[in-house]
Design an enzyme around this catalytic site. Structure first.
Site, mmCIF file in Angstrom:
data_model
loop_
_atom_site.group_PDB
_atom_site.id
_atom_site.type_symbol
_atom_site.label_atom_id
_atom_site.label_comp_id
_atom_site.label_asym_id
_atom_site.label_seq_id
_atom_site.Cartn_x
_atom_site.Cartn_y
_atom_site.Cartn_z
ATOM 1 C CE LYS A 136 -4.168 3.989 12.163
ATOM 2 N NZ LYS A 136 -4.705 3.409 10.909
ATOM 3 C CG ASN B 69 -8.243 -2.641 7.834
ATOM 4 O OD1 ASN B 69 -8.617 -2.285 8.956
ATOM 5 N ND2 ASN B 69 -7.556 -3.759 7.626
ATOM 6 C CB THR C 259 -3.521 -6.088 19.291
ATOM 7 O OG1 THR C 259 -4.684 -6.909 19.126
ATOM 8 C CG2 THR C 259 -3.649 -4.858 18.414
ATOM 9 C CB VAL D 80 -0.971 0.035 1.201
ATOM 10 C CG1 VAL D 80 -1.977 -1.093 1.125
ATOM 11 C CG2 VAL D 80 -0.212 0.013 2.534
ATOM 12 C CE1 TYR E 49 -1.612 2.900 14.450
ATOM 13 C CE2 TYR E 49 -2.656 3.667 16.472
ATOM 14 C CZ TYR E 49 -2.688 2.907 15.310
ATOM 15 O OH TYR E 49 -3.802 2.164 15.019
#
Length: 250
Positions: A157, A88, A193, A62, A153
């Site tokens: 985001k 995603n 996770t 991606v 992060y």
């Protein structure tokens, strides 16, 4: 089970976790799903698990613009349009700002934020053909509220959050019928996770931050993505949907 009947959907990061749960749900709801992931063997397993026919799997990095351009050409030639884009793909890590190298910072940005820009840039024309296109971008509660050791992060985001709003406003101004909304999950149990949740001390700290008292399931996030992809959310654009067990309400 026909909320996405006759619709074509592209989902990145679709070989596992939230992406795979979303692909399975979309397929059950009648969509023809194009799964994207850089993990070829897992991607092959993922597409075999989807009900129905007409699905496709594309091994894709991606972060590479050429890969998105090639996908756009492929979709134009084989499908002629696109109805749903779910951005995603993503990953994060726990590092202090002092311990984050520029190379690592850029890798977080490339996967989490650059990929959303590239997918939108190159697939938006196909979404406009549909006249009812829906973009669902995966942000996070870390795109809304900060936390120690998550600087790169959070920045990525947060960028997804505002890029989604800018996309929504631009599409509205163009009148192309494309909506864009972001999803903001809290702590969710996925393969990515698993290591974090397996550590009793870390797991206990996470649970202490979730008023509802448990981590989320990938399928619970997929349900929200389906809502934003379907006509049920047709009056929503530029919105952010938080699914976090109450973490951001405290």
């Amino acid at each position: 089970m026909s909320r996405l009947r006759d619709r074509i959907a592209v989902i990145s990061g679709a070989a596992s976790g939230i992406g795979l749960a979303t692909a399975r749900l979309f397929a059950r709801e009648g969509a023809s799903v194009v799964l994207l992931d850089r993990d070829g063997p897992r991607l092959a397993e993922a597409i075999e698990s989807l009900p129905g026919e007409g699905h496709d799997a594309v091994v894709l990095d991606v972060t590479r613009e050429a890969a998105w351009m090639a996908l756009a050409d492929r979709l134009q030639a084989t499908r002629g349009r696109l109805d749903v884009l779910v951005n995603n793909a993503g990953f994060g890590s726990f590092r202090s700002i002092a311990d984050t190298s520029l190379e690592h910072w850029r890798s977080i940005m490339a996967v989490n934020l650059d990929s959303v820009f590239l997918a939108t840039k190159h697939l938006l024309p196909l979404l406009a053909v549909s006249g009812r296109g829906s973009i669902v971008n995966m942000s996070s509660i870390r795109g809304i509220m900060g936390a120690p050791n998550t600087g790169s992060y959070c920045a990525a985001k947060g960028g997804v959050r505002l890029f989604t709003k800018a996309t929504a406003m631009e599409c509205a101004a163009l009148g192309n019928g494309v909506r864009a909304n972001s999803i903001h999950p809290g702590h969710v149990a996925t393969p990515l996770t698993a290591g974090v949740h397996a550590d009793p001390a870390i797991a206990a700290r996470l649970l202490a931050d979730i008023p509802i008292g448990r981590v989320g399931a990938a399928e619970e996030i997929a349900d929200a993505i389906l809502f934003l992809a379907s006509e049920e959310s047709r009056y929503m654009t530029g919105a952010e949907l938080v699914i976090d067990g109450g973490s951001t309400a405290t």
